[in-house]
Design an enzyme around this catalytic site. Structure first.
Site, PDB file in Angstrom:
ATOM      1  N   SER A  57       6.925   6.076  -0.906  1.00 34.85           N
ATOM      2  CA  SER A  57       6.907   5.778   0.413  1.00 34.85           C
ATOM      3  C   SER A  57       5.665   4.562   0.380  1.00 34.85           C
ATOM      4  O   SER A  57       4.627   4.760  -0.730  1.00 34.85           O
ATOM      5  CB  SER A  57       6.998   6.719   1.298  1.00 34.85           C
ATOM      6  OG  SER A  57       6.959   5.964   2.671  1.00 34.85           O
ATOM      7  N   SER A  58       5.389   3.405   1.214  1.00 34.09           N
ATOM      8  CA  SER A  58       4.625   2.324   0.791  1.00 34.09           C
ATOM      9  C   SER A  58       4.811   1.445   2.208  1.00 34.09           C
ATOM     10  O   SER A  58       5.732   1.849   3.157  1.00 34.09           O
ATOM     11  CB  SER A  58       4.683   1.874  -0.081  1.00 34.09           C
ATOM     12  OG  SER A  58       5.831   0.700  -0.652  1.00 34.09           O
ATOM     13  N   SER A  59       3.690   0.979   2.156  1.00 33.72           N
ATOM     14  CA  SER A  59       4.022  -0.475   3.196  1.00 33.72           C
ATOM     15  C   SER A  59       4.063  -1.586   2.644  1.00 33.72           C
ATOM     16  O   SER A  59       3.110  -1.580   1.865  1.00 33.72           O
ATOM     17  CB  SER A  59       2.630  -0.489   4.371  1.00 33.72           C
ATOM     18  OG  SER A  59       2.696  -1.476   5.190  1.00 33.72           O
ATOM     19  N   TRP A  83       0.846  -1.248  -0.497  1.00 31.63           N
ATOM     20  CA  TRP A  83      -0.270   0.311   0.188  1.00 31.63           C
ATOM     21  C   TRP A  83       0.915   1.080  -0.086  1.00 31.63           C
ATOM     22  O   TRP A  83       1.787   2.068   0.406  1.00 31.63           O
ATOM     23  CB  TRP A  83      -1.191  -0.076   1.212  1.00 31.63           C
ATOM     24  CG  TRP A  83      -1.509  -1.192   0.881  1.00 31.63           C
ATOM     25  CD1 TRP A  83      -2.435  -2.120   2.022  1.00 31.63           C
ATOM     26  CD2 TRP A  83      -3.085  -1.518   0.153  1.00 31.63           C
ATOM     27  NE1 TRP A  83      -3.367  -2.804   1.477  1.00 31.63           N
ATOM     28  CE2 TRP A  83      -3.559  -2.576   0.336  1.00 31.63           C
ATOM     29  CE3 TRP A  83      -2.984  -0.759  -1.248  1.00 31.63           C
ATOM     30  CZ2 TRP A  83      -4.708  -2.874  -0.671  1.00 31.63           C
ATOM     31  CZ3 TRP A  83      -3.892  -1.370  -1.984  1.00 31.63           C
ATOM     32  CH2 TRP A  83      -5.129  -2.692  -1.626  1.00 31.63           C
ATOM     33  N   THR A 134       2.044   5.063   0.518  1.00 28.46           N
ATOM     34  CA  THR A 134       1.659   6.160   1.500  1.00 28.46           C
ATOM     35  C   THR A 134       1.664   7.630   1.100  1.00 28.46           C
ATOM     36  O   THR A 134       1.748   7.989   1.725  1.00 28.46           O
ATOM     37  CB  THR A 134       1.921   5.474   2.660  1.00 28.46           C
ATOM     38  OG1 THR A 134       3.066   4.939   2.586  1.00 28.46           O
ATOM     39  CG2 THR A 134       1.349   4.541   3.763  1.00 28.46           C
TER      40      THR A 134
END
Ligand SMILES: C[S@@+](CC[C@H](N)C(=O)[O-])C[C@H]1O[C@@H](n2cnc3c(N)ncnc32)[C@H](O)[C@@H]1O
Length: 400
Positions: free
Chosen positions: A104-106, A81, A83
């Site tokens: 940026s991400s998970s 995901w 972000t």
């Protein structure tokens, strides 16, 4: 949060853990316990979901805990995901779907867990994570090793602040640092393990210096042609880190200081214009080599300072350009109506000759996959190679 939502989140975590066991990413009871306990939904209260917009490429639509009934379920899917876009746009800034590049991400939980398994930690080890992101992977490590054994560094202050709040809300208290992770975090060194959830063009010497001899560094090597390889290195007593590449098609966003330099319009136009005097010749390797996972990696090793872009010639075909702004070199590959490609090159470095040479030699030795490649660095010279004796191919990674 309402009790029934807590219960639903716990059951979604168990389902995620089952799925990751089935894919083979999750292998140990310790990491299973962490996946079952860390509430990923607290780390992704809002994120972007990719949607395809005909003619407009990818658009990113906001999903959040207030407006979307399926948010909780999505939070526990085995998906990355995003972000943040373009180093600043967060889901809260985007009432409507937007364009942008993820910064940026998970990360995909399956990949996070696979890397954590590869890290091969034991109780009492100190771990440094480069790229806190949402803090989800940091939380998994805290759960497994204890807060006092986990340090994580994030370059983006806004991203780091969100991660700190989410970690607090989830009940974890690692050492969090805001800064450039390429410098490591010397104040808490040495570490038994360093894990990077952003990729790098070369391994920073600081990471080797901050790893205890016998310790490991797990990092995705990357570059400007989007070739990737997850490497696991062991640091020796002599300060030399050596290891191998792991199988799998793993990619991570590149560490911000290692991103390709921007090419402005004027520079690009001047370089493309310099091709007008170049002698055309048929290509022996086409740009479709970049669709081959290891082929793309080898092409990048051959021309580490080149970046690729595609432009349409007025009323003509799409042309692939390879531009090296450091040396002022450019190559173009134009598709021919009957198949094949024509190469034109200009500047001191014949970029496509170098790609063809490397790909030709790699094919000659049987096109070995990533897991046969090795990497070695004393912090200065960094070498990637495959094979032995006469069949050995080797490349030095860029010095900066
Ligand atoms: C893929 S995300 C991290 C995912 C994270 N581990 C998680 O589970 O949520 C990569 C992160 O690396 C950060 N990053 C990029 N370059 C960095 C650098 N030089 N030092 C530290 N962090 C960096 C980005 O800002 C981004 O938040």
């Amino acid at each position: 949060m309402m009790i029934d939502q807590d219960g639903r989140a716990a059951s979604l975590r168990r389902r995620l853990a089952d799925e990751l066991e089935n894919t083979g990413d999750l292998r140990s009871p310790q990491w299973r316990r962490a996946v079952e306990r860390v509430p990923r939904h607290l780390f992704v209260p809002a994120f972007f979901q990719a949607t395809d917009a005909p003619g407009r490429g990818t658009l990113w639509a906001r999903v959040d805990d207030r407006e979307h009934d399926d948010w909780l379920e999505l939070a526990y899917r085995n998906e990355t995901w995003v972000t943040q876009l373009n180093g600043r746009v967060t889901p809260h800034d985007a009432a409507e779907p937007v364009q942008g590049d993820p910064t940026s991400s998970s990360t995909l939980p399956g990949l996070v867990v696979r890397m954590l398994e590869e890290l091969d930690v034991a109780d009492g080890m100190n771990v440094l994570e480069i790229g806190t992101g949402t803090g989800y992977s940091t939380a998994l490590m805290c759960d497994r090793l204890g807060d006092e054994h986990v340090t994580s560094i994030e370059v983006d202050a806004g991203v780091a602040a969100n991660a700190a709040a989410a970690l607090r809300a989830a009940g974890y208290a690692p050492r969090l640092v805001v800064g450039d992770g390429l410098g490591g975090v010397p104040e808490h060194a040495p570490y038994e393990r360093i894990i990077a959830t952003c990729s790098v063009r070369r391994i920073p010497r600081t990471w080797i210096e901050q790893t205890r001899p016998g310790g490991r560094i797990l990092v995705t090597m990357a570059g400007w042609l989007h070739g990737y390889g997850l490497a696991s290195l062991t640091v020796g007593e002599d300060g030399v880190a050596e290891g191998r590449f792991l199988p799998g098609t793993i990619s991570f966003m590149i560490a911000r200081p290692h991103a390709a330099p921007p090419v402005d319009n004027e520079q690009r136009s001047d370089m493309i214009a310099s091709l007008a005097d170049a002698d055309p010749r048929p290509a022996t390797v086409g740009p479709d080599i970049r669709q081959d996972w290891t082929g793309a990696f080898v092409a990048q090793l051959a021309v580490p300072d080149a970046q690729q872009l595609t432009r349409r010639v007025v009323a003509g075909p799409w042309v692939d350009y390879y531009i090296d702004t450091r040396s002022g070199s450019i190559a173009s590959l134009t598709p021919e109506p009957g198949g094949g490609w024509t190469v034109r090159q200009s500047g001191p470095v014949p970029l496509w000759d170098q790609v063809e040479d490397a790909i030709g030699r790699w094919r000659q030795v049987g096109s070995p996959p990533h897991e046969r490649f090795r990497i070695r660095t004393d912090g200065r010279v960094q070498t990637v190679w495959v094979g032995t004796g006469d069949a050995r191919l080797s490349w030095d990674l860029p010095a900066q």
